[in-house]
Design a protein around this motif. Structure first.
Motif, mmCIF file in Angstrom:
data_model
loop_
_atom_site.group_PDB
_atom_site.id
_atom_site.type_symbol
_atom_site.label_atom_id
_atom_site.label_comp_id
_atom_site.label_asym_id
_atom_site.label_seq_id
_atom_site.Cartn_x
_atom_site.Cartn_y
_atom_site.Cartn_z
ATOM 1 N N GLN A 106 -107.785 -38.115 61.024
ATOM 2 C CA GLN A 106 -108.967 -37.518 60.398
ATOM 3 C C GLN A 106 -109.953 -37.154 61.494
ATOM 4 N N THR A 107 -110.667 -36.079 61.280
ATOM 5 C CA THR A 107 -111.640 -35.640 62.276
ATOM 6 C C THR A 107 -113.048 -36.044 61.852
ATOM 7 N N SER A 108 -113.962 -35.954 62.762
ATOM 8 C CA SER A 108 -115.349 -36.330 62.483
ATOM 9 C C SER A 108 -116.005 -35.397 61.471
ATOM 10 N N THR A 109 -115.397 -34.250 61.238
ATOM 11 C CA THR A 109 -115.939 -33.295 60.271
ATOM 12 C C THR A 109 -115.452 -33.576 58.852
ATOM 13 N N GLY A 110 -114.572 -34.573 58.692
ATOM 14 C CA GLY A 110 -114.039 -34.909 57.376
ATOM 15 C C GLY A 110 -112.702 -34.268 57.093
ATOM 16 N N GLY A 111 -112.274 -33.381 57.940
ATOM 17 C CA GLY A 111 -110.963 -32.755 57.783
ATOM 18 C C GLY A 111 -109.889 -33.620 58.423
ATOM 19 N N ALA A 112 -108.747 -33.024 58.611
ATOM 20 C CA ALA A 112 -107.648 -33.751 59.239
ATOM 21 C C ALA A 112 -106.901 -32.826 60.185
ATOM 22 N N MET A 113 -106.329 -33.409 61.211
ATOM 23 C CA MET A 113 -105.508 -32.627 62.128
ATOM 24 C C MET A 113 -104.272 -32.171 61.358
ATOM 25 N N PRO A 114 -103.892 -30.912 61.437
ATOM 26 C CA PRO A 114 -102.724 -30.453 60.695
ATOM 27 C C PRO A 114 -101.446 -31.191 61.084
ATOM 28 N N VAL A 115 -101.355 -31.578 62.353
ATOM 29 C CA VAL A 115 -100.173 -32.285 62.859
ATOM 30 C C VAL A 115 -100.639 -33.448 63.722
ATOM 31 N N VAL A 116 -100.065 -34.625 63.465
ATOM 32 C CA VAL A 116 -100.329 -35.796 64.293
ATOM 33 C C VAL A 116 -99.063 -36.072 65.092
ATOM 34 N N LYS A 117 -99.167 -35.968 66.395
ATOM 35 C CA LYS A 117 -98.005 -36.180 67.271
ATOM 36 C C LYS A 117 -97.892 -37.666 67.574
ATOM 37 N N GLN A 118 -96.896 -38.289 66.973
ATOM 38 C CA GLN A 118 -96.768 -39.748 67.041
ATOM 39 C C GLN A 118 -96.825 -40.312 68.451
ATOM 40 N N PHE A 119 -96.170 -39.671 69.375
ATOM 41 C CA PHE A 119 -96.022 -40.249 70.709
ATOM 42 C C PHE A 119 -97.022 -39.713 71.725
ATOM 43 N N ALA A 120 -97.811 -38.732 71.326
ATOM 44 C CA ALA A 120 -98.794 -38.160 72.235
ATOM 45 C C ALA A 120 -100.185 -38.147 71.607
ATOM 46 N N HIS A 121 -100.365 -38.927 70.558
ATOM 47 C CA HIS A 121 -101.635 -38.951 69.828
ATOM 48 C C HIS A 121 -102.595 -39.925 70.500
ATOM 49 N N HIS A 122 -103.819 -39.458 70.730
ATOM 50 C CA HIS A 122 -104.851 -40.284 71.348
ATOM 51 C C HIS A 122 -106.094 -40.249 70.450
ATOM 52 N N GLU B 292 -108.719 -36.464 70.780
ATOM 53 C CA GLU B 292 -108.044 -35.216 70.461
ATOM 54 C C GLU B 292 -109.049 -34.081 70.338
ATOM 55 N N LYS B 293 -108.631 -32.904 70.730
ATOM 56 C CA LYS B 293 -109.442 -31.707 70.545
ATOM 57 C C LYS B 293 -109.428 -31.375 69.049
ATOM 58 N N LEU B 294 -110.593 -31.069 68.490
ATOM 59 C CA LEU B 294 -110.662 -30.715 67.071
ATOM 60 C C LEU B 294 -109.886 -29.429 66.817
ATOM 61 N N PRO B 295 -109.187 -29.373 65.686
ATOM 62 C CA PRO B 295 -108.487 -28.126 65.345
ATOM 63 C C PRO B 295 -109.481 -26.988 65.140
ATOM 64 N N GLN B 296 -109.018 -25.778 65.338
ATOM 65 C CA GLN B 296 -109.854 -24.625 65.030
ATOM 66 C C GLN B 296 -110.028 -24.562 63.520
ATOM 67 N N GLU B 297 -111.118 -23.998 63.077
ATOM 68 C CA GLU B 297 -111.428 -23.969 61.650
ATOM 69 C C GLU B 297 -110.292 -23.365 60.821
ATOM 70 N N LYS B 298 -109.613 -22.363 61.326
ATOM 71 C CA LYS B 298 -108.532 -21.709 60.589
ATOM 72 C C LYS B 298 -107.286 -22.595 60.448
ATOM 73 N N GLU B 299 -107.205 -23.670 61.243
ATOM 74 C CA GLU B 299 -106.051 -24.572 61.171
ATOM 75 C C GLU B 299 -106.189 -25.646 60.094
ATOM 76 N N TYR B 300 -107.393 -25.881 59.613
ATOM 77 C CA TYR B 300 -107.598 -26.894 58.577
ATOM 78 C C TYR B 300 -106.984 -26.442 57.261
ATOM 79 N N ARG B 301 -106.478 -27.409 56.518
ATOM 80 C CA ARG B 301 -106.020 -27.162 55.151
ATOM 81 C C ARG B 301 -106.958 -27.938 54.241
ATOM 82 N N SER B 302 -107.387 -27.311 53.185
ATOM 83 C CA SER B 302 -108.440 -27.898 52.357
ATOM 84 C C SER B 302 -108.051 -29.218 51.712
ATOM 85 N N ASP B 303 -106.757 -29.471 51.503
ATOM 86 C CA ASP B 303 -106.376 -30.695 50.801
ATOM 87 C C ASP B 303 -105.723 -31.746 51.694
#
Length: 107
Positions: free
Chosen positions: A58-74, A78-89
């Motif tokens: 989850q991001t600080s904006t209340g959205g979520a990263m579209p993809v969480v990379k299990q082995f490279a997730h920090h 993490e850099k916030l996704p661009q607005e167009k990458e968010y999915r509303s649900d």
């Protein structure tokens, strides 16, 4: 057959897909959280680990990263996704999954 399908879907998190064909290197947030509901009753400990990982997506904006990379997730770095990458649900599925997990752990 349904429990087996749920287990395989949870294990692979739809990574073995003709749609993505290797493009998605990680766990799709919405799909992964949805898949937890189907297997929660069978392997609650594994669901707990994955749920903790997905919550860190989850991001600080209340959205979520579209993809969480299990082995490279920090988480938190993490850099916030661009607005167009968010999915509303994406993060809305937590509102179903977390209460279901808590109910399962109480029984």
């Amino acid at each position: 057959m349904n429990p087996y399908n749920n287990l395989i879907t949870f294990a692979w998190s739809r990574a073995a897909s003709l749609i993505y064909s290797g493009e998605r290197d990680g766990l799709g947030y919405r799909d992964t959280v949805q898949d937890m509901l189907g297997i929660l009753h069978s392997i609650p400990e594994e669901v707990c680990k994955r749920l903790e990982l997905m919550i860190t997506g989850q991001t600080s904006t209340g959205g979520a990263m579209p993809v969480v990379k299990q082995f490279a997730h920090h988480p938190g770095k993490e850099k916030l996704p661009q607005e167009k990458e968010y999915r509303s649900d994406d993060c809305m599925w937590l509102f179903n999954t977390i209460p279901a997990y808590v109910r399962k752990r109480e029984t």
